[in-house]
Design a protein around this motif. Sequence first.
Motif, PDB file in Angstrom:
ATOM      1  N   THR A  80       0.860  -1.178   0.000  1.00  0.00           N
ATOM      2  CA  THR A  80       0.000   0.000   0.000  1.00  0.00           C
ATOM      3  C   THR A  80       0.899   1.232   0.000  1.00  0.00           C
ATOM      4  OG1 THR A  80      -1.766  -1.134   1.201  1.00  0.00           O
ATOM      5  CG2 THR A  80      -1.788   1.269   1.227  1.00  0.00           C
ATOM      6  N   SER A  82       1.304   5.388  -0.220  1.00  0.00           N
ATOM      7  CA  SER A  82       0.662   6.684  -0.008  1.00  0.00           C
ATOM      8  C   SER A  82       1.592   7.776  -0.513  1.00  0.00           C
ATOM      9  CB  SER A  82       0.349   6.892   1.477  1.00  0.00           C
ATOM     10  OG  SER A  82      -0.192   8.181   1.697  1.00  0.00           O
ATOM     11  N   GLN A  84       2.069  11.933  -0.833  1.00  0.00           N
ATOM     12  CA  GLN A  84       1.647  13.240  -0.351  1.00  0.00           C
ATOM     13  C   GLN A  84       2.355  14.311  -1.170  1.00  0.00           C
ATOM     14  OE1 GLN A  84       2.361  13.547   3.849  1.00  0.00           O
ATOM     15  NE2 GLN A  84       1.231  11.686   4.344  1.00  0.00           N
ATOM     16  N   VAL A 122      -3.248  14.101  -0.998  1.00  0.00           N
ATOM     17  CA  VAL A 122      -2.853  12.721  -0.712  1.00  0.00           C
ATOM     18  C   VAL A 122      -3.514  11.776  -1.705  1.00  0.00           C
ATOM     19  CG1 VAL A 122      -2.851  10.872   1.001  1.00  0.00           C
ATOM     20  CG2 VAL A 122      -2.570  13.252   1.731  1.00  0.00           C
ATOM     21  N   GLU A 124      -3.501   7.401  -2.653  1.00  0.00           N
ATOM     22  CA  GLU A 124      -3.095   6.083  -2.161  1.00  0.00           C
ATOM     23  C   GLU A 124      -3.456   5.036  -3.196  1.00  0.00           C
ATOM     24  OE1 GLU A 124      -3.207   5.034   2.197  1.00  0.00           O
ATOM     25  OE2 GLU A 124      -4.788   3.696   1.473  1.00  0.00           O
TER      26      GLU A 124
END
Length: 406
Positions: A80, A82, A84, A122, A124
Motif C-alpha cells: 500500500t 501513499s 503526499q 494525498v 493512495e
Amino acid sequence: MPVESRARFGLTRSGKAAAVGGAVTLVAGRVAGIEELSVAGVCLLVLVAASLLVVRAAGSDLAVRRTVRPRRVEVGDQFTVSLQIHNGRSGLRLPLVVGDSLDGRRVVQLSLPQRRKDPACVAEYTVGASRRGLATFGPVTIRSLDPFAFARTDLVVPALIDVIVLPQIHRLGLSGAVAADDPSGGLRHRRQIATVSEEFDTLREYVPGDDVRRVHWASTARLGRPMVRTHQQPSQRRTTVVLDDRADAYPPSRGTAPFERAISAAASALVACREQGDLVRLVCAGGSDSDYFDDPQRMDTVLDQLAAASTSAVGSLRGALATATAVGSGDRVVVCTGTIGADDRAAISGSASRGGEHVAITTGDGAPATSEAKVLNVSFGEGDDLDRRWQAAVRARAAGPVRVGA
C-alpha cells in the motif's frame, strides 16, 4: 523528510500551436491593416505567456513524501503506497497527474484534483508483489497543466524506497513423521509455557542481563561475588532445510519457476517447523549455513537471504546433506531441489540411512527424489499447494509402498 526536485517548464503541443497561431495572426493583421486581427493575435500570445507563468509559479515549490506499507511482503501480497504532494508557498491550484514506478516499470498514473495549500494532497494505491527479491519504488513523476493546457510543469522526484519481496510461504500443517521413523514417536516438541526447566543444574558468575531472581544469595555471600543458578535446558527438536541452489539442478529450458518453487518450499518448511517449536537451520548446496536458531529476528534474516538467493555454479548436494546430518540422528532434514541425477538420489538415500526423518521436495520433474523407504517424497509442481502435496505424500506412505511422485 519530503524529497524536493527542480521542475522543468514548457509549452504543450497545444501551447506551441497557439503561440504560432498568435504570431501568424498578429503579422497577418499588421500586413492586412486589420486591427482586430492584430488584437486577436496579441491576445492569443498573451494567453500562452500567462499560462507559462502560471504553471511556473504553481510548480516552483512542490515536494513529495511517499510511504510504503509494509516494507516486507511475500510474493502475491500487496504493498500500500501513499503519496503526499506538498504545495509549499504557492497559492495557485492546478490539477496534477502523478505517476509512480516499481523497478523502472510504471505501475500507476493518478489524476488528482486541484491541489490546495498544505495540508498536502494525498493519493493512495496498492500494487502486487510479483517478483521475489529487492524491489525499488520510484522515481515519482508529477505533471501539472494550466486550464487551457497550453503549458505544463514536469517534475521528476528521485524519492526511491527499497522494499523486500519474500518468497511465497505456504502454510503447512505438518503431520510429522510416521511413528516408527521418529525416535520421539512422532510427537512435536512445542515450547508452550517455558524455555527453561526448573531442574537445578549448576552455578555461574552473574553477568549483566541475568534475571536477579536466579541469584544464589548463599553462594554470593560465601564467594564475595554475585552467583546465579542455571537450569537444565529442555530437549528441542532440530530441523535442517537443505536448499539445492546449484544451477545444474534447474535446467534453463525449464525457466526459473522450478527454482522459485524450491525457494518457496524452503521458506515454508523453515517457518512451519519453527512455529511448531523446532530449532531450524538453512544449509545451501552452494556452501552457506545459517546454523540453528529459533528467534524471530534470525528468521527474518534467513527469509531475507532467501529473497535474494540465486543459483550457484558450484556446490554439492552431498556436502550439504553431510552438514545437515553431522550433529546426529533423530533430526528432521527437508531437501528442496529441482531436477537431480543418480548421484544426488544416492546422496539423499545415504543421508536417510544414517537416521532421522527425511523429506525430499522436488520441483523440476515428476520423478521422486529417491526410492529410499525412509524418505518422504513430495512433488511440488506448477500451481500445486505444497501443504496438500505434503499431506498426500504422508497418506500415501502410510497406505503402502507407493510414493507420490506426480
